[in-house]
Each structure stands twice: as structure tokens, then as C-alpha cells.
Design a protein around this motif. Structure first.
Motif, PDB file in Angstrom:
ATOM      1  N   TYR A 118       0.817  -1.215   0.000  1.00  0.00           N
ATOM      2  CA  TYR A 118       0.000   0.000   0.000  1.00  0.00           C
ATOM      3  C   TYR A 118       0.848   1.260   0.000  1.00  0.00           C
ATOM      4  O   TYR A 118       1.938   1.306   0.583  1.00  0.00           O
ATOM      5  CB  TYR A 118      -0.905   0.024   1.227  1.00  0.00           C
ATOM      6  CG  TYR A 118      -2.059  -0.946   1.174  1.00  0.00           C
ATOM      7  CD1 TYR A 118      -3.319  -0.525   0.763  1.00  0.00           C
ATOM      8  CD2 TYR A 118      -1.891  -2.284   1.521  1.00  0.00           C
ATOM      9  CE1 TYR A 118      -4.384  -1.411   0.714  1.00  0.00           C
ATOM     10  CE2 TYR A 118      -2.947  -3.176   1.466  1.00  0.00           C
ATOM     11  CZ  TYR A 118      -4.198  -2.733   1.067  1.00  0.00           C
ATOM     12  OH  TYR A 118      -5.250  -3.610   1.012  1.00  0.00           O
ATOM     13  N   PRO A 125      -4.233  -0.921  -3.287  1.00  0.00           N
ATOM     14  CA  PRO A 125      -2.907  -1.525  -3.178  1.00  0.00           C
ATOM     15  C   PRO A 125      -2.259  -1.795  -4.531  1.00  0.00           C
ATOM     16  O   PRO A 125      -2.941  -1.901  -5.553  1.00  0.00           O
ATOM     17  CB  PRO A 125      -3.213  -2.849  -2.467  1.00  0.00           C
ATOM     18  CG  PRO A 125      -4.586  -3.206  -2.957  1.00  0.00           C
ATOM     19  CD  PRO A 125      -5.321  -1.898  -3.104  1.00  0.00           C
ATOM     20  N   ASP A 185      -3.026   0.718   6.198  1.00  0.00           N
ATOM     21  CA  ASP A 185      -3.041   0.313   4.789  1.00  0.00           C
ATOM     22  C   ASP A 185      -4.425   0.505   4.181  1.00  0.00           C
ATOM     23  O   ASP A 185      -4.576   1.082   3.100  1.00  0.00           O
ATOM     24  CB  ASP A 185      -2.637  -1.162   4.660  1.00  0.00           C
ATOM     25  CG  ASP A 185      -1.131  -1.363   4.780  1.00  0.00           C
ATOM     26  OD1 ASP A 185      -0.384  -0.365   4.757  1.00  0.00           O
ATOM     27  OD2 ASP A 185      -0.712  -2.529   4.884  1.00  0.00           O
TER      28      ASP A 185
END
Length: 492
Positions: A118, A125, A185
Motif C-alpha cells: 500500500y 494496493p 493500509d
């Protein structure tokens, strides 16, 4: 029908083999066999994974099957589709490497195993092909990282690298990897943790909970649509207060729905305080959840007192008041729906209507209330009268059982009186017999103030019982009222 899953656990330091039965339909077992055959033909390992495995172990109903393969998920989906009818269509998304087929009412999603990395400023991602282990590492929670092999030599074997079975046994939400990284993330996972805790009535593990509070600000990079989707799922759970309380305590609610947070707390002056309207609202939402699964009626419960903070006033000798909060709250509903990316259609108008009317049934519980007031309530509520009464009953949160019993009895009387008048006057979907078009044609008027005055006068006269709900009687009344206003009929 059952499928036996096998998995390894620890007892006194030694590994031992468990077996567990999960209930599957005959149709599901047939689907698994066809997926396993297709994967073998392509030479790719494949596994049941995620929510399907979790829900089957818990005993929760599910109609979505997730398949991960160490290879091309889209190719596997096409191969599986060949084993069903010729009309089985494969919907695939090449950019994401995912595909879906629907067999009867069962959705089957295929994806190739992958690993992700990420960028701090995005929840999207960078993705590359990976192993089953890589794929389980990227899962949000241990209960969602469970996989069952559909491969010939290990068919039915459970792969549980993060203790997902133990988390299910202890009813715990926990991230597979370090929670701070997991939530930084992809911040949407913070809301998913709270949603799962609400839906399953699990507890968020302390370090995971702490990481949500520490990373709350990261929710700002998530789209309003995704946040609204999670809010709706929380609201549709059996006890929505669990989720809203967790959102509040972790600081997420302050960022995504500050208007609701403003309800929290009680203020005291001269020893007089008001109830905490945040927790009152949560109780109302839980109350209404016992009687309806209608998402928008539940939203009406969330928003019924939303304007109390802005209308709150302390009056000497009386105490705290919230005059007009229902009208102000109604005006706030479209703005809140816009901000949260909720629909701006009849669903929003339904919520606004109930917020504006939620005090009306209380007023007609008083003695000597006129039929006119009942007619007006029926007319204004229209086809949403039953939903309004459901909200009003849910709004009773007193701990005094006598008061609750008294309020409910009064509401029953209101409903009885409304039913009697409804049978007589049929007011729920009623419209006055004289329309705006008739008024304009009769007096040669263009749309404007005078047309509105006459329409309102006719409607009010019928609702007040001054004029019968009859075209001729209403037309005669219109002529009298027009004469008072100096409006002359076209053919006079």
C-alpha cells in the motif's frame, strides 16, 4: 448434508488433528466438486476462503462462495461455468483479476491468490500474484483468513495460520498481522471490524481496538459511499447500538457523522439536566430494530432527535427545552443524506417526513383531542402512518415501567381512533376533490398565490369537518371562499 473439515491445533504443546462438520446443501457440495474438478483439469490449487468458511463454521446463513486459486481466477471461473448450463454467464474484471458466476441464487467469486502493498495516501494496493499464504496475509481479520482445500490430496483440510477457529470460539475480532499496519493500509477495515463486531456480536481484541482509535483519522481517505455502505450494514444488524457506540468510542463517528456525536452528553444548570440524547437515540434504534428490518425506518430512528443540540435552551423555572426540534431536524435530513452520500429520493423524503411528524402522535394522546387533529395526522402521515407509529413506540425509553405501559396504552388508543376515522374517511391516500386545475379553470387563474389559498382552504375545511368530503359540497365552499377574496368565476 455435511462436509468434514480437518485442521491442526495445539494441546499441551503437541499438535493434534481436529475434525469438524459444517452443514452444506446438496447443491453446494455439487458446486465444490465441480470447482475441484475444474481446478484439477487446469492444474491450479484452489480453496474455499473468507466469509463463506467463517459463516459456515459459525452456522450463519450465506449465499456467497469465495474461491481463491494459485493461478488465474478468471480462467478457473470460465472452466467451472462449462460444468453448468450453457446460459451460465461469467462476469469478470480483468483489471482486478476477479470473476463471478451465479448458479441458482448462489454467487461464486473467483480470484487468483495475490499479495498487496500500500501507498500511505491511498487504500488501493499495488497487487502481484502470490501464494495462498500471501493471500491469507492480506485478509482483514483472522476469522476471514480461514481456507478449506478443494484439492484432491487435501480435500477438506482447513488452513488456519492465524488462529481463526480460536477467534470464532472466543468471539473475537482480531487482525492477522499488526493491526496498526492493517488499518493504516486500508482504513475501511476499521469500520469493517466494528461492523463484524456488531453483526456477529463479537468483541474487538484490545490491541485491534486500540489501533482503530489510533488510526481513526485515516478514515478521511475513504469515500463517503463506502462509509455509508458500512453504516447501513451496522444499522441493519440485530443490535445496531453496538456498532454506533464503538464508532463513537474509537473516534470514528466524530469524523464521519459529527451531527450524531453532538447528541452526546448531558448539561446541568441549577441542578436541572437533560438526558443524554446520543444514548437515548441508540436505545430507540435498538427498540425499532426489534420490529422492522426497513433500513430507512431505522434511519428515521437515528435522526429523529438530530436537531436537539441546535434547539436546546434552558428556560428559567422550567428547565431544558428543545422546541421545534422535529421541524429543524426535518430540514437537516437532506443535508445529512447529501453529506453521507445516501439517496436523495423518496427514501430521504420518507425519513424527513417521519422526523418531522414523530411528536404528532404524542400530542393526540391528550384528552379531548378533536377528530380534526386525528384527520390531519392521518392526512399528513398518509401511507407511512404505521411506520410513524412504530417509530413513536420505539421512542419510549423510560426505565419507569409504569410510564412505558401508560405511553403504549395511549398510542394504542390513538391507533384505534385513527382506524375508526380511516375506515370512515379513507384519509391515508386522500386528496381533496377540488384540484388546482379545477380552481384555475373555474376562475381563469394562472398558477399562483390565489390558487394555493383556495386549495388550502378547501383541504382544511374538509379536515376540520366543516365541509363534507364531496365534490359538490367542496365546489360550493370554493365559490364562497373565492367570493370573500374577490375572485370571480369565469362564467359569472
Amino acid at each position: 448434508m455435511n462436509i468434514t473439515i480437518f485442521f491442526f491445533g495445539k494441546r499441551a504443546g503437541a499438535l493434534y488433528l481436529h475434525s469438524m462438520y459444517i452443514n452444506c446443501t446438496k447443491r453446494e457440495l455439487l458446486i465444490f466438486k465441480k470447482i475441484a474438478k475444474s481446478a484439477k483439469d487446469l492444474g491450479v490449487p484452489c480453496y474455499l476462503i473468507g466469509g463463506f468458511v467463517r459463516d459456515k463454521i459459525i452456522g450463519r446463513e450465506t449465499k456467497d462462495i469465495d474461491i481463491v486459486c494459485v493461478g488465474d481466477g478468471i480462467q478457473l471461473a470460465h472452466k467451472v461455468a462449462e460444468h453448468f448450463s450453457s446460459t451460465t454467464e461469467v462476469h469478470f474484471f480483468k483489471n482486478f483479476g476477479t470473476a463471478q458466476i451465479i448458479v441458482d441464487d448462489i454467487g461464486i467469486e473467483f480470484v487468483g491468490a495475490r499479495k498487496e502493498s500500500y501507498d500511505f495516501n491511498s487504500r488501493k494496493p499495488a497487487v502481484e500474484n502470490g501464494s495462498l499464504e500471501d493471500d491469507q496475509n492480506r485478509r482483514d481479520f483472522t476469522i476471514n483468513a480461514l481456507a478449506i482445500s478443494l484439492n484432491e490430496n487435501t480435500y477438506g483440510e482447513l488452513i488456519d495460520p492465524f488462529g481463526g477457529i480460536e477467534a470464532i470460539e472466543h468471539k473475537t475480532i482480531k487482525t492477522p498481522l499488526e493491526p496498526g499496519i492493517t488499518f493504516s493500509d486500508d482504513p475501511l477495515r476499521m469500520m469493517r471490524a466494528i461492523r463484524f463486531a456488531t453483526q456477529l456480536q463479537f468483541v474487538i481484541e484490545p490491541n485491534t481496538y486500540k489501533a482503530i482509535a489510533q488510526n481513526a483519522e485515516r478514515i478521511k481517505i475513504i469515500s463517503k459511499e463506502r462509509i455509508a455502505d458500512e453504516l447501513n450494514k451496522i444499522l441493519l444488524s440485530p443490535t445496531p447500538s453496538i456498532g454506533f457506540d464503538l464508532l463513537y468510542r474509537t473516534g470514528l463517528l466524530q469524523l464521519i457523522f459529527p451531527e450524531m456525536v453532538a447528541l452526546a452528553g448531558a448539561e446541568y444548570i441549577d441542578g436541572k439536566g437533560h438526558k443524554d440524547n446520543f444514548y437515548h437515540t441508540l436505545q430507540v434504534v435498538d427498540n425499532i430494530a426489534q420490529h422492522t428490518t426497513d433500513l430507512w425506518l431505522r434511519w428515521a430512528a437515528v435522526l429523529h432527535d438530530i436537531a436537539k443540540p441546535v434547539t436546546k435552551k434552558f428556560e428559567e423555572g422550567h428547565g431544558w427545552t428543545f422546541h421545534g426540534h422535529e421541524a429543524v431536524g426535518g430540514r437537516m435530513v437532506p443535508k445529512i443524506f447529501t453529506k453521507l452520500k445516501l439517496p436523495q429520493n423518496e427514501k430521504m423524503r420518507f425519513v424527513r417526513k417521519l422526523v418531522e411528524l414523530h411528536l404528532r402522535p404524542i400530542s393526540v394522546t391528550k384528552e379531548n383531542i378533536t377528530d380534526s387533529a386525528i384527520r390531519r395526522l392521518l392526512f399528513d402521515a398518509g401511507e407511512d402512518f404505521d411506520a410513524l407509529m412504530t417509530l413513536c413506540k420505539a421512542d419510549i425509553t423510560s426505565k419507569n415501567s409504569y410510564k412505558v405501559k401508560n405511553f403504549l396504552a395511549n398510542f394504542e388508543l390513538v391507533q384505534q381512533r385513527c382506524a375508526t376515522l380511516e375506515a370512515k374517511d379513507n384519509l391515508r391516500n386522500w386528496q381533496p376533490p377540488i384540484t388546482g386545475e379545477i380552481i384555475m379553470q373555474t376562475f381563469n387563474l394562472k398558477p399562483g398565490k390565489n390558487v394555493g389559498i383556495l386549495k388550502d382552504a378547501i383541504r382544511n375545511a374538509i379536515l376540520d369537518g366543516e365541509v363534507e368530503n364531496d365534490y359538490t359540497k367542496a365546489f360550493d365552499f370554493m365559490l364562497i371562499k373565492a367570493n370573500e377574496l374577490g375572485i370571480v368565476p369565469l362564467n359569472s
